[in-house]
Scaffold this active site. Structure first.
Site, short mmCIF file in Angstrom:
data_model
loop_
_atom_site.label_atom_id
_atom_site.label_comp_id
_atom_site.label_asym_id
_atom_site.label_seq_id
_atom_site.Cartn_x
_atom_site.Cartn_y
_atom_site.Cartn_z
N CYS A 197 -2.25 -9.18 -5.99
CA CYS A 197 -2.41 -10.04 -4.70
C CYS A 197 -3.20 -10.93 -4.66
CB CYS A 197 -2.46 -8.87 -3.50
SG CYS A 197 -1.71 -7.25 -3.95
N ASP A 198 -4.55 -10.79 -5.10
CA ASP A 198 -5.50 -11.64 -5.02
C ASP A 198 -5.96 -12.58 -5.94
OD1 ASP A 198 -5.53 -10.93 -2.26
OD2 ASP A 198 -7.24 -9.51 -2.65
N CYS A 237 -6.40 -5.17 -5.11
CA CYS A 237 -5.29 -5.53 -5.57
C CYS A 237 -5.41 -6.94 -6.28
CB CYS A 237 -4.35 -5.70 -4.47
SG CYS A 237 -2.49 -6.03 -5.16
C1 LIG Z 1 -6.58 -5.44 0.14
C2 LIG Z 1 -5.11 -5.38 -0.19
C3 LIG Z 1 -4.41 -6.60 -0.39
C4 LIG Z 1 -2.88 -6.48 -0.58
N1 LIG Z 1 -2.29 -7.76 -0.70
C5 LIG Z 1 -0.94 -7.64 -1.14
C6 LIG Z 1 -0.37 -9.00 -1.29
O1 LIG Z 1 -0.77 -9.96 -0.92
N2 LIG Z 1 0.71 -8.75 -1.36
C7 LIG Z 1 1.55 -7.59 -1.56
O2 LIG Z 1 2.92 -7.70 -1.98
N3 LIG Z 1 0.85 -6.52 -1.37
C8 LIG Z 1 -0.45 -6.55 -1.15
N4 LIG Z 1 -1.06 -5.24 -1.22
C9 LIG Z 1 -0.38 -4.04 -1.36
C10 LIG Z 1 0.61 -3.68 -0.07
O3 LIG Z 1 -0.45 -3.85 1.21
C11 LIG Z 1 0.81 -2.28 -0.32
O4 LIG Z 1 1.70 -2.30 -1.24
C12 LIG Z 1 1.85 -1.91 0.97
O5 LIG Z 1 1.05 -2.21 2.18
C13 LIG Z 1 2.51 -0.77 1.00
O6 LIG Z 1 3.43 -0.44 2.07
P1 LIG Z 1 3.65 0.95 2.68
O7 LIG Z 1 4.44 0.73 4.01
O8 LIG Z 1 4.06 1.82 1.64
O9 LIG Z 1 2.39 1.68 3.03
P2 LIG Z 1 1.03 1.26 3.83
O10 LIG Z 1 1.10 -0.42 4.42
O11 LIG Z 1 -0.20 1.77 3.16
O12 LIG Z 1 1.28 1.85 5.26
C14 LIG Z 1 1.06 3.26 5.62
C15 LIG Z 1 1.33 3.30 7.14
O13 LIG Z 1 1.27 4.81 7.14
C16 LIG Z 1 0.58 4.95 8.30
N5 LIG Z 1 0.15 6.57 8.11
C17 LIG Z 1 -0.54 7.27 7.20
N6 LIG Z 1 -0.85 8.55 7.45
C18 LIG Z 1 -0.07 8.67 8.65
C19 LIG Z 1 0.06 9.74 9.15
N7 LIG Z 1 -0.52 11.14 9.07
N8 LIG Z 1 0.83 9.68 10.63
C20 LIG Z 1 1.27 8.53 10.93
N9 LIG Z 1 1.06 7.22 10.51
C21 LIG Z 1 0.37 7.45 9.12
C22 LIG Z 1 -0.62 4.11 8.45
O14 LIG Z 1 -1.18 4.00 9.56
C23 LIG Z 1 0.22 2.79 8.01
O15 LIG Z 1 0.80 2.26 8.85
C24 LIG Z 1 -2.47 -5.40 -0.82
C25 LIG Z 1 -3.46 -4.20 -0.95
C26 LIG Z 1 -4.57 -4.36 -0.43
C27 LIG Z 1 -5.28 -3.16 -0.45
#
Ligand SMILES: Cc1cc2nc3c(=O)[nH]c(=O)nc-3n(C[C@H](O)[C@H](O)[C@H](O)COP(=O)(O)OP(=O)(O)OC[C@H]3O[C@@H](n4cnc5c(N)ncnc54)[C@H](O)[C@@H]3O)c2cc1C
Length: 325
Positions: free
Chosen positions: A136-137, A133
């Site tokens: 983000c970084d 990302c």
């Molecule tokens: C390395 C990295 C650094 C980042 N840094 C930043 C930052 O500094 N600032 C920022 O704004 N964004 C950052 N991001 C982006 C951010 O993390 C994502 O946009 C955000 O987490 C998305 O949120 P979400 O809730 O949609 O999904 P996710 O955070 O991906 O959460 C998905 C959830 O679904 C669960 N899940 C999946 N499949 C199943 C299943 N079958 N049954 C039950 N549970 C399940 C997982 O366990 C998890 O808890 C970063 C991403 C990465 C990879």
């Protein structure tokens, strides 16, 4: 087990949905999945989530979100949903331990996983120079050199953004031409900080404590070389975590869940929020925003259902004859 609202996923989208549903007295159940706290919990420092003028740890931020939702009556289950049945009501979810959970409303927030290069050193140096990302970084690489792997829109878009911070950006692409939109290509070719390495793959990420370089292989000649760098950003696509919803709800050609812009899927009572829907912004704040929307939509949906059920139970009003003409 039955819950009015089941949230699948415990990232920013899922936990914000839970917070809003809990504050609407819906006592949501969050199924956490294999990555409690979602993707953000795996990153060390978050500098762009509003409300934290000093840097906040990704894990700490997600723990706070979880505690906040718990305070208003959210329950958590450490399980993975393996199967869903949205063709009957209440909806049925089967977990990896074989438990069947029923729900009146389901909010899907299972996120999307960045595709990995799958090469030696990548996993070891994740968050220590390997990042998925740039938005983000980027700040951590001010005045440093970076490599972006990929040739699509994300690779170029995020790469161009990185050039505001790094001294040199090398884009390594496995083909001899880019897939990205022509406007992005023009900007990249015109940017003096950008250099391309064509027909090549990154075969190894090098470094002990932090990334110091990458090993590059030319796919035409087979020749290997070392490129010194401080950061590697693989931008070779994302995989939405939607395999278990195939055939149950509408997905787009990339596997992302289709919604109507108000988090509603094609199945009334099933909502989707966060990176599982959004293949553009992919930020914690946008995921959290969509989680809020999904919970509000779910609350309105349940109120309408209750109202309709209540109306159906009322005796039909008697017809009053006012007079004869
Ligand atoms: C390395 C990295 C650094 C980042 N840094 C930043 C930052 O500094 N600032 C920022 O704004 N964004 C950052 N991001 C982006 C951010 O993390 C994502 O946009 C955000 O987490 C998305 O949120 P979400 O809730 O949609 O999904 P996710 O955070 O991906 O959460 C998905 C959830 O679904 C669960 N899940 C999946 N499949 C199943 C299943 N079958 N049954 C039950 N549970 C399940 C997982 O366990 C998890 O808890 C970063 C991403 C990465 C990879």
């Amino acid at each position: 087990m039955h819950a009015k609202v089941v949230v699948i996923g415990s990232g920013p989208a899922g936990l914000t949905a839970a917070l809003y549903a809990a504050r609407a007295s819906l006592e949501p159940l969050v199924i956490r999945g294999l990555q409690p706290g979602g993707l953000l919990a795996t990153t060390n420092e978050v500098e762009n989530y509003p409300g934290f003028p000093d840097v906040v740890g990704g894990y700490d931020l997600m723990q706070k979100m979880e505690d906040q939702a718990a305070r208003f009556g959210t329950s958590y289950l450490d399980a993975v949903v393996e199967q869903v049945n949205f063709s009957e009501r209440p909806f049925q979810l089967t977990t990896d331990s074989g438990d069947v959970i029923t729900a009146d409303v389901v909010i899907i927030s299972t996120g999307a996983s960045p595709r990995k290069l799958g090469v030696p050193g990548e996993e070891k140096l994740a968050n220590r120079g390997v990042s998925y990302c740039a938005t983000c970084d980027c700040f951590f690489f001010r005045g440093k050199r970076a490599v972006v792997v990929g040739g699509g829109n994300s690779a170029l878009d995020e790469g161009l953004f990185l050039t505001r911070f790094v001294t040199e950006l090398v884009i390594v692409h496995r083909r001899g031409e880019l897939r990205a939109d022509s406007i992005l290509q023009e900007r990249a070719f015109a940017n003096p900080k950008v250099r391309f390495i064509w027909d090549a793959t990154v075969d190894k990420v090098l470094g002990d404590e932090r990334v110091t370089g990458v090993q590059i292989k030319n796919l035409k000649s087979g020749e290997e070389s070392i490129l010194e760098t401080d950061a590697v950003f693989p931008y070779i696509g994302h995989l939405p975590n939607t395999a278990l919803f195939v055939g149950q709800i509408d997905l787009d050609e990339g596997g992302y869940i289709l919604t109507d812009g108000r988090t509603r899927t094609n199945i009334p009572g099933v909502f989707a929020a966060g990176d599982v829907v959004d293949h553009i912004y992919r930020q914690a704040i946008t995921a959290a925003g969509e989680g809020c929307m999904a919970a509000m939509e779910a609350t309105w949906f349940l109120s309408e259902q209750e109202h309709a059920a209540h109306k159906a139970q009322m005796p039909a009003p008697e017809t009053t004859v006012l007079g004869r003409w």
